[in-house]
Enzyme design. Structure first.
Site, short mmCIF file in Angstrom:
data_model
loop_
_atom_site.label_atom_id
_atom_site.label_comp_id
_atom_site.label_asym_id
_atom_site.label_seq_id
_atom_site.Cartn_x
_atom_site.Cartn_y
_atom_site.Cartn_z
CG ASP A 166 -1.96 1.14 1.18
OD1 ASP A 166 -2.20 1.68 0.09
OD2 ASP A 166 -2.48 1.49 2.26
CG HIS A 204 -3.09 -0.19 9.14
ND1 HIS A 204 -4.00 0.80 8.86
CD2 HIS A 204 -2.06 0.02 8.30
CE1 HIS A 204 -3.56 1.56 7.88
NE2 HIS A 204 -2.36 1.11 7.52
CD GLN A 219 -2.56 -1.36 4.45
OE1 GLN A 219 -3.53 -1.53 3.71
NE2 GLN A 219 -1.88 -0.24 4.46
CG ASP A 260 -1.65 6.43 7.51
OD1 ASP A 260 -1.78 7.08 6.48
OD2 ASP A 260 -1.94 5.22 7.61
CD GLU A 316 -4.43 10.32 5.64
OE1 GLU A 316 -4.87 10.21 4.50
OE2 GLU A 316 -4.51 9.38 6.46
CG HIS A 331 0.53 9.61 -0.90
ND1 HIS A 331 0.31 10.59 0.05
CD2 HIS A 331 0.12 8.45 -0.33
CE1 HIS A 331 -0.21 10.03 1.14
NE2 HIS A 331 -0.33 8.74 0.93
CG ASP A 332 -3.67 8.86 -0.21
OD1 ASP A 332 -3.23 7.78 -0.66
OD2 ASP A 332 -3.61 9.17 1.00
NE ARG A 351 -4.20 4.67 -3.21
CZ ARG A 351 -3.97 4.25 -1.96
NH1 ARG A 351 -4.04 5.10 -0.97
NH2 ARG A 351 -3.69 2.98 -1.73
C1 GLC Z 1 -3.51 6.96 4.42
C2 GLC Z 1 -2.48 7.03 3.31
C3 GLC Z 1 -2.89 6.11 2.20
C4 GLC Z 1 -3.00 4.71 2.75
C5 GLC Z 1 -3.90 4.65 3.99
C6 GLC Z 1 -3.77 3.36 4.73
O1 GLC Z 1 -4.74 7.42 4.02
O2 GLC Z 1 -2.35 8.34 2.84
O3 GLC Z 1 -1.99 6.18 1.13
O4 GLC Z 1 -3.52 3.88 1.76
O5 GLC Z 1 -3.59 5.65 4.91
O6 GLC Z 1 -2.58 3.32 5.46
#
Ligand code: GLC
Length: 632
Positions: free
Chosen positions: A127, A170, A238, A270, A312, A381-382, A505
Site C-alpha cells: 500500500d 494498523h 494491513q 495516518d 491525516e 500521493h492519494d 493511485r
Molecule cells: C492513508 C495514506 C494512504 C494509505 C492509507 C492506509 O490514508 O495516505 O496512502 O492507503 O492511509 O494506510
C-alpha cells in the site's frame, strides 16, 4: 534509570512539563482505560515510558524543544514554512540521494520534508509503504535507520524539518506482533481484532466504510494460519490495531518516541479517523479517537514538545477541524491537519468555474484553534476523495451526489468540455462517485493541451496549475508541494507494469526525472512558466509575515461567483486575495477592495505576468494579492 513511583523526576524541565501536561495525560488515559482494575498499573507504565523517552532524548533535540517552547509563536505557523512531500526512492534513489538534493529543496524554499514510505514495509505490495513490518528500521533500498538519522541531521542543518508517516491504525501482517498472534500467542492476538468466525464481522460490516472496494473489498480477512477473521480496514495485509488494549497504546507510543529521538520533527497520524473501533458504530471519528490523540499529544508535550503531530483525517469538512481538538480540548490534539476538504473544494471550483463550492464550505467552517495550522495542498500521493464535500450534516453548503458524480467523471476526462486527464478511483458498488487520480498538471489540463498542440489550452492549463499553488500559498496554513508538481509532471500510465503498483493511485506517483531531457519543447516551456510562477509565489509568501498561520483566513462574498475572496489580517496590515476560478476575465466591485484595505491598497501579486489592469480586475484564473492598511 530506576523505576520511579512518584511522578517527579528531579529534572526541573521534565517536572515542569509533567506539572503542565500530566493532568491531560492522566485524564485521557482514564477516559479510555479507567474502568480496568489494573488501571493504576497502566498509568504507572505510561509514566515510566514517558520518563524513559525523555531521558533518552539527545541533548541537541532537548535544546530544540526548549528553543521552540520559548518562541513567541509556534514554529510551524511561520510564513516561511513550506512543505514538500516525496517518495525518497522515486525522488532521489535513497537517503544519500536525498541528501544530495538538499540544495534543490533549499532553493525551492522547503522547510519541511515529508518522506513517504521510509519505515520498513512488508515485501511486495505494501500500500505504497503504509503496511509497516518494523517501525524502528527502514526499507533496505533506502539505507539504514542510522543513515536516516544522519539525513535528518543534515536536513536540520539546512533548515528543513523531517516529517514521517506514523501509521498507527494498523501494522503489516508481517510485523512481529502479528506473526506472534498467528503463532497463537494470546497477548499478541489481543493487539488486533481477531474473531473465530463471521458472527462479529457480519454484524459490523454493514456499518463500515469500504476504503478500497475494488482491490480490497470488505473489512475483515480470513487468516488461515491463525484460523481467525482479522479486522483489516485497508488491504488484507494491513491489520487494524486494537487500542482497547493499553499495551498497544504503550507499544506504539514507544515507537513514536524512538523515532522522535532519532530526530523526526513531524508525525503524520495516518488514517486517524479509523483508529478507535467500537462495535455497533461506523467506527469513524469516534470520541475515543480524539481522546487517544489527546493522549499522544500530552505525552509528546512532555517528552518532545518541539515535535508536531499532523492529522491525516480524510473526513468531511465538519470533522477535520476537530482533529486540532475542540470545545474544552481545543488546541490539545494535532498542531497540524491536512485540509482535505479545501483541497477537494478547490478542484470543484476549478471544474465548475465557480468559487462558490470553496467559499460556501470554507466560510462555514469553524476557525482553527489558537496554536494550530492547516496544511494546504493541491495534490498528494492519494486520490482526491470527493466524499469530503458530501458530509454536510448540519451545514448550509454541500454537494449533491449527482454533482460529485459529475466531478468524478469530469476529472476522468469523461464530460464534454473537460480539460482533465485523470482516472476514476475505486467506487463502492452502487455509489455515485469515489476518488479521482492524476497529477496536478494532468488534472489541470496540461496533458490534454499538449496532446492537442493547442497553445490557448496550454496557457489556461498553466494558469490553473498556478492558481492551485497561489491559493494555498495565501491561506492560513503551511502550503505543501507534492513531488513533481513543481515540474508539471504528467500522469505515469506505465505504473501497472509493476506488480506492486497496481493500485490506481500510482498514476500520480511518477519517478522524478533527472532533468527535462525527455520533455517536449512545449512541455519544457510550460514547466518553465510553472517554475517561475511557483518561485515567485514562494518568495513573496516568505516575505509576508502576515501570511503565517497565526491569524485565520476570513472569507468574503466578493459579489462575483467566479471569484474566491479572502482576507489575511495582521496587526496593522491586511492582505486580500482574489482568485478567479473561471477561464474568462472577471472583476469585483472596487468598493469591496476599498472597504477592506482603505484607499492606499496596492497590488503585490507574485504572478504579475497574468494580471488584469485595475486592482479589481482579474485575468483568466488569475490570483491577485492586494495589500493595504487595516481599516477595521
Ligand atoms: C492513508 C495514506 C494512504 C494509505 C492509507 C492506509 O490514508 O495516505 O496512502 O492507503 O492511509 O494506510
Amino acid at each position: 534509570m530506576s523505576k520511579q513511583t512518584a511522578h517527579t523526576h528531579g529534572d526541573p524541565c521534565f517536572d515542569g512539563r509533567m506539572a503542565r501536561f500530566g493532568g491531560d495525560l492522566h485524564a485521557a488515559l482514564t477516559a479510555l482505560y479507567g474502568k480496568r482494575t489494573d488501571f493504576a498499573d497502566w498509568h504507572q507504565r505510561l509514566i515510566d515510558l514517558v520518563w524513559r523517552a525523555y531521558d533518552a532524548r539527545p541533548q541537541h533535540l532537548k535544546a530544540l524543544d526548549e528553543a521552540r517552547a520559548a518562541a513567541d509563536t509556534p514554529w510551524y505557523q511561520d510564513a516561511k514554512m513550506l512543505g514538500y512531500m516525496c517518495y525518497p526512492d522515486r525522488f532521489a534513489g535513497d537517503f544519500g540521494g536525498v541528501k544530495q538534493k538538499i540544495p534543490y529543496l533549499q532553493e525551492l524554499g522547503v522547510t519541511y520534508l515529508h518522506l513517504l514510505s521510509v519505515l520498513k514495509a512488508r515485501k511486495g505490495d505494501s500500500d505504497g509503504g503504509f503496511a509497516i513490518a518494523d517501525y524502528l528500521s527502514t526499507n533496505d533500498n533506502l539505507g539504514s535507520i542510522d543513515d536516516l538519522e544522519g539525513l535528518i541531521s543534515d536536513l536540520r542543518d539546512a533548515g528543513i524539518s523531517l516529517c514521517l508517516d506514523f501509521v498507527f491504525n494498523h501494522t503489516a501482517r508481517e510485523h512481529e506482533w502479528a506473526q506472534r498472534a498467528i503463532a497463537g500467542e494470546k497477548a499478541f492476538q489481543d493487539f488486533y481484532f481477531m474473531y473465530p468466525d463471521r458472527t462479529v464481522p457480519d454484524q459490523v460490516e454493514p456499518l463500515l466504510d469500504e476504503v478500497f472496494p475494488q482491490t480490497a473489498p470488505g473489512n475483515f480477512t480470513y487468516v488461515e494460519d491463525a484460523e481467525k477473521w482479522v479486522w483489516t480496514t485497508f488491504y488484507p495485509y494491513q491489520w487494524d490495531l486494537n487500542y482497547h488494549n493499553p499495551a498497544v497504546l504503550l507499544a506504539m507510543l514507544d515507537n513514536l518516541f524512538q523515532l522522535a529521538n532519532r530526530g523526526v520533527e513531524i508525525f503524520r497520524l495516518d488514517a486517524a479517523i479509523y483508529v478507535w473501533k467500537q462495535l455497533g458504530t461506523h467506527c469513524r471519528n469516534l470520541p475515543e479517537t480524539h481522546v487517544l490523540i489527546q493522549l499522544f499529544r500530552a505525552a509528546v508535550s512532555i517528552v518532545a514538545p518541539g515535535v508536531a503531530l499532523k492529522a491525516e483525517a480524510m473526513a468531511g469538512a465538519r470533522h477535520i477541524t476537530k482533529y486540532f481538538g475542540h470545545a474544552d480540548q481545543a488546541g490539545k490534539e494535532c498542531q497540524l491537519a491536512y485540509h482535505n476538504a479545501a483541497m477537494a473544494a478547490l478542484w470543484d471550483s476549478l471544474a465548475t468555474g465557480s468559487a462558490k463550492p470553496a467559499y460556501d464550505m470554507l466560510s462555514a467552517l469553524p476557525e482553527k484553534p489558537e496554536g494550530t495550522s492547516w496544511v494546504y495542498y493541491a495534490r498528494c500521493h492519494d486520490d482526491i476523495g470527493w466524499a469530503a464535500l458530501r458530509d454536510t450534516k448540519g451545514a448550509e453548503w454541500g454537494a449533491s451526489d449527482e454533482h460529485l458524480n459529475w466531478l468524478w467523471r469530469f476529472y476522468a476526462g469523461e464530460v464534454d468540455g473537460s480539460f482533465a486527464r485523470g482516472r476514476r478511483f475505486q467506487p463502492v458498488p452502487g455509489e455515485a462517485f469515489a476518488g479521482s487520480n492524476g497529477t496536478l498538471a494532468s488534472l489541470a489540463g496540461l496533458e490534454a493541451a499538449l496532446e492537442a498542440g493547442d497553445d490557448i489550452a496550454l496557457d489556461l492549463a498553466v494558469r490553473r496549475i498556478l492558481l492551485l499553488h497561489a491559493v494555498p500559498m495565501a491561506l492560513d496554513g503551511i502550503p505543501l508541494i507534492y513531488m513533481g508538481d513543481e515540474l508539471a509532471l504528467l500522469n505515469d500510465y506505465g505504473h501497472a507494469d509493476s506488480p506492486a503498483h497496481q493500485d490506481g493511485r500510482w498514476l500520480h506517483r511518477p519517478v522524478m526525472p533527472d532533468g527535462l531531457e525527455g520533455f517536449t519543447p512545449v512541455h519544457q516551456s510550460a514547466y518553465a512558466r510553472v517554475r517561475a510562477g511557483l518561485r515567485s509565489l514562494i518568495k513573496a509568501r516568505k516575505h509576508l509575515p502576515l501570511l503565517g498561520a497565526m491569524n485565520s483566513s476570513r472569507y468574503l462574498d466578493a459579489g462575483n461567483d467566479h471569484v474566491l475572496a479572502f482576507v489575511r489580517p495582521a496587526k496593522d496590515e491586511v492582505m486580500l486575495c482574489l482568485a478567479n476560478f473561471s477561464a474568462s476575465e472577471q472583476s469585483v466591485d472596487a468598493g469591496v477592495i476599498e472597504e477592506v484595505l482603505g484607499a492606499g491598497a496596492r497590488d503585490i501579486s507574485p504572478l504579475n505576468g497574468i494580471c488584469g489592469r485595475r486592482l479589481n480586475e482579474l485575468g483568466p484564473y488569475q490570483c491577485r494579492w492586494i495589500l493595504g492598511e487595516k481599516t477595521e
